[in-house]
Design a protein around this motif. Sequence first.
Motif, PDB file in Angstrom:
ATOM      1  N   GLN A  58       7.256  12.034 -14.144  1.00  0.00           N
ATOM      2  CA  GLN A  58       6.489  13.298 -13.799  1.00  0.00           C
ATOM      3  C   GLN A  58       5.495  13.250 -14.443  1.00  0.00           C
ATOM      4  OE1 GLN A  58      10.296  15.692 -13.737  1.00  0.00           O
ATOM      5  NE2 GLN A  58      10.521  15.108 -11.235  1.00  0.00           N
ATOM      6  N   PRO A  59       4.822  14.101 -13.775  1.00  0.00           N
ATOM      7  CA  PRO A  59       4.540  14.817 -12.727  1.00  0.00           C
ATOM      8  C   PRO A  59       4.057  13.114 -11.899  1.00  0.00           C
ATOM      9  CG  PRO A  59       2.188  15.018 -13.389  1.00  0.00           C
ATOM     10  CD  PRO A  59       3.847  15.137 -14.591  1.00  0.00           C
ATOM     11  N   THR A  60       3.885  12.460 -11.753  1.00  0.00           N
ATOM     12  CA  THR A  60       2.788  11.254 -11.553  1.00  0.00           C
ATOM     13  C   THR A  60       4.793  10.757 -10.008  1.00  0.00           C
ATOM     14  OG1 THR A  60       1.718  10.598 -13.203  1.00  0.00           O
ATOM     15  CG2 THR A  60       1.733   9.144 -11.061  1.00  0.00           C
ATOM     16  N   LEU A  61       5.133  10.076 -10.647  1.00  0.00           N
ATOM     17  CA  LEU A  61       6.245   9.670 -10.084  1.00  0.00           C
ATOM     18  C   LEU A  61       7.814  10.332 -10.226  1.00  0.00           C
ATOM     19  CD1 LEU A  61       5.997   6.119 -11.539  1.00  0.00           C
ATOM     20  CD2 LEU A  61       5.340   7.230  -9.007  1.00  0.00           C
ATOM     21  N   ASN A  62       8.352  10.530  -9.237  1.00  0.00           N
ATOM     22  CA  ASN A  62       9.677  11.250  -9.537  1.00  0.00           C
ATOM     23  C   ASN A  62      10.676  10.584  -9.063  1.00  0.00           C
ATOM     24  OD1 ASN A  62       8.268  13.826  -9.523  1.00  0.00           O
ATOM     25  ND2 ASN A  62       7.639  13.930  -7.971  1.00  0.00           N
ATOM     26  N   SER A  63      11.821  10.457  -9.302  1.00  0.00           N
ATOM     27  CA  SER A  63      12.821  10.332  -9.358  1.00  0.00           C
ATOM     28  C   SER A  63      13.175   9.549  -7.059  1.00  0.00           C
ATOM     29  CB  SER A  63      14.077  11.050  -9.289  1.00  0.00           C
ATOM     30  OG  SER A  63      15.326   9.765  -9.757  1.00  0.00           O
ATOM     31  N   SER A  64      13.614   8.749  -7.160  1.00  0.00           N
ATOM     32  CA  SER A  64      14.091   7.756  -5.878  1.00  0.00           C
ATOM     33  C   SER A  64      12.403   7.823  -5.225  1.00  0.00           C
ATOM     34  CB  SER A  64      14.744   9.134  -5.424  1.00  0.00           C
ATOM     35  OG  SER A  64      16.059   8.774  -5.337  1.00  0.00           O
ATOM     36  N   ASP A  65      11.127   7.754  -5.780  1.00  0.00           N
ATOM     37  CA  ASP A  65      10.319   7.317  -4.479  1.00  0.00           C
ATOM     38  C   ASP A  65      10.782   5.798  -5.031  1.00  0.00           C
ATOM     39  OD1 ASP A  65       8.943  10.373  -4.994  1.00  0.00           O
ATOM     40  OD2 ASP A  65       7.252   9.612  -6.621  1.00  0.00           O
ATOM     41  N   ILE A  66       9.793   5.503  -3.937  1.00  0.00           N
ATOM     42  CA  ILE A  66       9.831   3.919  -3.868  1.00  0.00           C
ATOM     43  C   ILE A  66       8.081   3.132  -3.965  1.00  0.00           C
ATOM     44  CG2 ILE A  66      10.014   2.223  -2.459  1.00  0.00           C
ATOM     45  CD1 ILE A  66      12.991   3.205  -3.055  1.00  0.00           C
ATOM     46  N   LEU A  67       8.198   2.126  -5.225  1.00  0.00           N
ATOM     47  CA  LEU A  67       7.326   1.622  -5.185  1.00  0.00           C
ATOM     48  C   LEU A  67       6.867   0.529  -5.172  1.00  0.00           C
ATOM     49  CD1 LEU A  67       6.903   3.078  -9.269  1.00  0.00           C
ATOM     50  CD2 LEU A  67       6.686   4.425  -7.302  1.00  0.00           C
ATOM     51  N   LEU A  68       5.569  -0.118  -4.386  1.00  0.00           N
ATOM     52  CA  LEU A  68       4.907  -1.417  -3.937  1.00  0.00           C
ATOM     53  C   LEU A  68       4.742  -1.696  -5.243  1.00  0.00           C
ATOM     54  CD1 LEU A  68       5.099  -3.483  -1.866  1.00  0.00           C
ATOM     55  CD2 LEU A  68       2.569  -2.417  -1.412  1.00  0.00           C
ATOM     56  N   ILE A  69       5.461  -3.127  -5.838  1.00  0.00           N
ATOM     57  CA  ILE A  69       5.087  -3.739  -7.240  1.00  0.00           C
ATOM     58  C   ILE A  69       3.982  -4.900  -6.446  1.00  0.00           C
ATOM     59  CG2 ILE A  69       5.637  -5.014  -8.809  1.00  0.00           C
ATOM     60  CD1 ILE A  69       6.464  -2.074  -8.784  1.00  0.00           C
ATOM     61  N   ASN A  70       3.226  -5.384  -7.963  1.00  0.00           N
ATOM     62  CA  ASN A  70       2.327  -6.301  -7.880  1.00  0.00           C
ATOM     63  C   ASN A  70       2.724  -7.041  -8.942  1.00  0.00           C
ATOM     64  OD1 ASN A  70       0.086  -8.490  -8.495  1.00  0.00           O
ATOM     65  ND2 ASN A  70      -1.318  -7.377  -8.517  1.00  0.00           N
ATOM     66  N   LYS A  71       3.072  -8.187  -8.284  1.00  0.00           N
ATOM     67  CA  LYS A  71       3.990  -9.333  -9.606  1.00  0.00           C
ATOM     68  C   LYS A  71       3.143 -10.708 -10.032  1.00  0.00           C
ATOM     69  CE  LYS A  71       9.041  -8.544  -8.769  1.00  0.00           C
ATOM     70  NZ  LYS A  71      10.170  -8.867  -7.622  1.00  0.00           N
ATOM     71  N   LEU A  72       2.317 -10.895  -9.151  1.00  0.00           N
ATOM     72  CA  LEU A  72       0.897 -11.769  -9.202  1.00  0.00           C
ATOM     73  C   LEU A  72       0.078 -11.642 -10.571  1.00  0.00           C
ATOM     74  CD1 LEU A  72       0.200 -14.982  -8.854  1.00  0.00           C
ATOM     75  CD2 LEU A  72      -0.943 -13.259  -6.548  1.00  0.00           C
ATOM     76  N   TYR A 175       3.109  -4.854 -11.453  1.00  0.00           N
ATOM     77  CA  TYR A 175       1.879  -3.628 -12.090  1.00  0.00           C
ATOM     78  C   TYR A 175       2.580  -2.658 -10.719  1.00  0.00           C
ATOM     79  CZ  TYR A 175       0.135  -6.115 -15.935  1.00  0.00           C
ATOM     80  OH  TYR A 175      -0.441  -6.868 -16.723  1.00  0.00           O
ATOM     81  N   THR A 176       2.214  -1.456 -10.450  1.00  0.00           N
ATOM     82  CA  THR A 176       2.523  -0.806  -9.822  1.00  0.00           C
ATOM     83  C   THR A 176       1.110  -0.683  -9.005  1.00  0.00           C
ATOM     84  OG1 THR A 176       1.894   1.631 -10.427  1.00  0.00           O
ATOM     85  CG2 THR A 176       4.577   0.718 -10.765  1.00  0.00           C
ATOM     86  N   ILE A 177       1.202  -1.100  -7.217  1.00  0.00           N
ATOM     87  CA  ILE A 177       0.452  -0.706  -6.733  1.00  0.00           C
ATOM     88  C   ILE A 177      -0.106   0.798  -5.992  1.00  0.00           C
ATOM     89  CG2 ILE A 177      -1.165  -1.397  -4.484  1.00  0.00           C
ATOM     90  CD1 ILE A 177       0.953  -4.703  -4.925  1.00  0.00           C
ATOM     91  N   MET A 178       1.157   1.205  -4.905  1.00  0.00           N
ATOM     92  CA  MET A 178       1.050   2.750  -4.842  1.00  0.00           C
ATOM     93  C   MET A 178       2.271   3.287  -4.222  1.00  0.00           C
ATOM     94  SD  MET A 178      -0.106   1.621  -1.124  1.00  0.00           S
ATOM     95  CE  MET A 178       0.352   4.079  -0.153  1.00  0.00           C
ATOM     96  N   LYS A 179       2.448   4.156  -4.247  1.00  0.00           N
ATOM     97  CA  LYS A 179       4.338   5.234  -3.963  1.00  0.00           C
ATOM     98  C   LYS A 179       4.029   4.786  -1.870  1.00  0.00           C
ATOM     99  CE  LYS A 179       3.397   9.415  -5.719  1.00  0.00           C
ATOM    100  NZ  LYS A 179       3.604  10.154  -6.050  1.00  0.00           N
ATOM    101  N   LEU A 180       5.383   4.178  -1.739  1.00  0.00           N
ATOM    102  CA  LEU A 180       5.304   3.707  -0.658  1.00  0.00           C
ATOM    103  C   LEU A 180       6.192   4.879   0.191  1.00  0.00           C
ATOM    104  CD1 LEU A 180       6.515   0.235  -0.517  1.00  0.00           C
ATOM    105  CD2 LEU A 180       4.448   1.016   0.111  1.00  0.00           C
ATOM    106  N   ILE A 181       7.201   5.436  -1.014  1.00  0.00           N
ATOM    107  CA  ILE A 181       8.143   6.508  -0.492  1.00  0.00           C
ATOM    108  C   ILE A 181       7.739   7.305  -1.129  1.00  0.00           C
ATOM    109  CG2 ILE A 181      10.150   6.942  -0.085  1.00  0.00           C
ATOM    110  CD1 ILE A 181      10.438   4.697   1.795  1.00  0.00           C
ATOM    111  N   PRO A 182       7.407   8.914  -1.127  1.00  0.00           N
ATOM    112  CA  PRO A 182       6.261   9.162  -0.313  1.00  0.00           C
ATOM    113  C   PRO A 182       4.819   8.478  -0.401  1.00  0.00           C
ATOM    114  CG  PRO A 182       6.328  10.908  -2.121  1.00  0.00           C
ATOM    115  CD  PRO A 182       8.079   9.797  -2.236  1.00  0.00           C
ATOM    116  N   TRP A 183       4.082   7.736   0.709  1.00  0.00           N
ATOM    117  CA  TRP A 183       2.964   7.615   1.292  1.00  0.00           C
ATOM    118  C   TRP A 183       2.138   7.931  -0.412  1.00  0.00           C
ATOM    119  CZ3 TRP A 183       1.404   2.793   3.013  1.00  0.00           C
ATOM    120  CH2 TRP A 183       0.829   2.918   2.735  1.00  0.00           C
ATOM    121  N   SER A 184       1.415   7.880  -1.490  1.00  0.00           N
ATOM    122  CA  SER A 184       0.374   8.186  -1.948  1.00  0.00           C
ATOM    123  C   SER A 184       0.214   7.206  -3.278  1.00  0.00           C
ATOM    124  CB  SER A 184       0.698   9.327  -2.227  1.00  0.00           C
ATOM    125  OG  SER A 184       1.769   9.658  -3.695  1.00  0.00           O
ATOM    126  N   ALA A 185      -1.327   7.669  -3.822  1.00  0.00           N
ATOM    127  CA  ALA A 185      -1.453   6.470  -4.857  1.00  0.00           C
ATOM    128  C   ALA A 185      -1.352   7.585  -5.882  1.00  0.00           C
ATOM    129  CB  ALA A 185      -3.153   6.613  -4.958  1.00  0.00           C
TER     130      ALA A 185
END
Length: 192
Positions: A58-72, A175-185
Motif C-alpha cells: 500500500q498505497p500502490t496495491l491493496n489486498s485483493s487487487d488482481i494483477l496481470l503478470i509478465n512471466k516471459l 513482473y507486474t504489468i498492471m492491475k486488472l481489478i481494479p483497472w489501473s496502472a
Amino acid sequence: MEKATAGAAGTITGPEQTRASKKSEVWGWVRFVIYLGIIYFLITHVVGLSRVSGHSMQPTLNSSDILLINKLSVYTGKPEYGDVVIVKSHKLSYELIKRVIGVEGDRIVIQGGVVYKNGEALPELYTSGMPDDMPEVLVGKHEVFVMGDNRTPGESLDSRSSELGLVQTSEIKGYTIMKLIPWSAIAKPLKQ
C-alpha cells in the motif's frame, strides 16, 4: 473383398469412408492436445494472474487487487529499479509482491526514514510510512534488494529483514504489468 459404392453425389461410402472418418477424428484430438499444450505453456511461462494479499504494497496495491503478470521477461530481461516483481524465495513457502529498489552493484542504506541508493535519496512518491534506519547493504551478483511500498516498520517482509534478505534474480517469477481489478496502472518511480 469389400466393395465401396458411390452415392448419388459421387461420395465414397464403406470402409474407406470409415478409415477417413477415424483419421479425421484422431487428427482432431491431436490438434486439441496441441492447443491445450500451447495454452498451458502461455499460462505457466508467458502471462499469469496474481492476487494481492496483505498491506505491504500500500498505497500502490491493496489486498485483493488482481494483477496481470509478465512471466516471459524472467527469461529475456533483467530486473530494473522500480519493477514490481513476484518473488518465490527458497526461504519462504509463499510468494511475495515487492518493488525492486537495488540491483547488482547498488549500495542501499536507510537514514532518517529516507532510502538512499548509491548515495542519492530516492524520490519515492508511491510509498507510505517511515522506515527504520538500516546500515548500508551491497547488492551482490545476480541479486536484487526489494521493499514493500508500505515502509512502516513491521508492515512488509522484504530485503530489510534477515528472514528474506537479498533476493536471487532466479527467485523472481514474474513482473507486474498492471492491475486488472481494479483497472489501473502501477505507479513507477520518478527518473533519477
